[in-house]
Design an enzyme around this catalytic site. Sequence first.
Site, PDB file in Angstrom:
ATOM      1  N   ASP A 273       0.820  -1.204   0.000  1.00 28.76           N
ATOM      2  CA  ASP A 273       0.000   0.000   0.000  1.00 28.76           C
ATOM      3  C   ASP A 273       0.862   1.266   0.000  1.00 28.76           C
ATOM      4  OD1 ASP A 273      -2.246  -1.627   0.174  1.00 28.76           O
ATOM      5  OD2 ASP A 273      -2.262  -1.559   2.363  1.00 28.76           O
ATOM      6  N   TYR A 274       0.276   2.349  -0.441  1.00 25.30           N
ATOM      7  CA  TYR A 274       0.933   3.665  -0.497  1.00 25.30           C
ATOM      8  C   TYR A 274       1.566   4.020   0.851  1.00 25.30           C
ATOM      9  CZ  TYR A 274       1.298   8.749  -1.217  1.00 25.30           C
ATOM     10  OH  TYR A 274       1.749  10.040  -1.319  1.00 25.30           O
TER      11      TYR A 274
END
Length: 244
Positions: A106-107
């Site tokens: 994820d970011y």
Amino acid sequence: MSKQEERLQKIIAQSGVTSRRKAEQLILDGKVKVNDKIVTEMGVKVTSNDKVEVDGVPLEKEEFVYYLLYKPKGVISSIKDDKGRKVVTDFLPEVEERIFPVGRLDYDTSGLLLLTNDGEFANQLMHPSKEINKVYVAKVKGIPHKKDLLRLRKGIQSDGEKLKAVNVSMISNDKDKKTSIIELTLHEGKNRQVRRMLEAIDFPVMKLKREQYSFLTLHGLNAGEYRALTPKEVNQLRNMSTKL
């Protein structure tokens, strides 16, 4: 002696353009030509003598390369982003091959991410049946009890999916700040899985890092740094990914 035939999507994946799954979609979308004719059916086989084009670009066989990146937080696990944000391949500017990430982080998650141009290898590693250990360390709000962690091992429901950890343990906690450090081992790699699991038991994630992927660790790397996998490491991963 006749040239060996291979499925078209496998040849595309091996060229480093994309994964086999995405190659199949490109075929269905009519974006692949064999010997100047558009192919839209699965099952077509080709040899090295055939001319294959994807989106009008002829395939050129690249040497396979394999890298381990310490992905920083705030980076997209992709090769491009329409919002102009940093992507993982920005950290490997010297690499000329068309590499892509194996799975994603994820970011807001940092940690170990593999990149390669070997689509078949990537697909094998990502298949859930391979049960490859992925170890995460999360800083969470609150101090879970043993029964809370047991729920994660038994599995919880989230958005219609059952999410579970292979192993969960408390590394430390801070009673004054009411925070804890939790280690989780997963086999799956579902979207935002660790965050969803911990939120489901009311211990939201403040910080998340993937520390280990199978036998690979981040040893010797700082955030944003990368290294090539050794031939021995590649062979170990390939042996794991091709096991039944």
